[in-house]
Design a protein around this motif. Structure first.
Motif, PDB file in Angstrom:
ATOM      1  N   SER A   1      -1.335  -3.074  -5.160  1.00 51.45           N
ATOM      2  CA  SER A   1      -2.745  -3.677  -4.545  1.00 51.45           C
ATOM      3  C   SER A   1      -3.270  -2.808  -3.624  1.00 51.45           C
TER       4      SER A   1
ATOM      5  N   GLU B   1       1.057  -1.103   0.254  1.00 55.18           N
ATOM      6  CA  GLU B   1      -0.359  -0.017  -0.093  1.00 55.18           C
ATOM      7  C   GLU B   1       0.975   1.179   0.082  1.00 55.18           C
ATOM      8  N   ASN B   2       1.454   2.037   0.170  1.00 52.58           N
ATOM      9  CA  ASN B   2       3.091   2.255   0.758  1.00 52.58           C
ATOM     10  C   ASN B   2       3.631   2.625  -0.564  1.00 52.58           C
TER      11      ASN B   2
END
Length: 55
Positions: free
Chosen positions: A55, A50-51
């Motif tokens: 996805s 995420e960072n």
């Protein structure tokens, strides 16, 4: 899968997460991140994804 193994060898991915990627590599329609969320494993890896905008 070679990329997942590299992340594992560098200590960026745990063994459970690597196993999910190994299994999903044979299942074209299955997203490893979705599987990790479903079974509530690989949380550190998901944060990294995420960072980095994945996805």
């Amino acid at each position: 899968m070679p990329a997942a193994m590299l992340f594992y060898q560098r200590g960026l991915m745990d063994a459970e997460t690597l196993e999910v990627y190994r299994i999903c590599s044979r299942l074209d329609a299955e997203d490893p991140a979705t599987v990790l969320r479903r079974y509530r494993i690989g949380s550190e890896w998901l944060v990294q994804l995420e960072n980095n905008g994945a996805s």
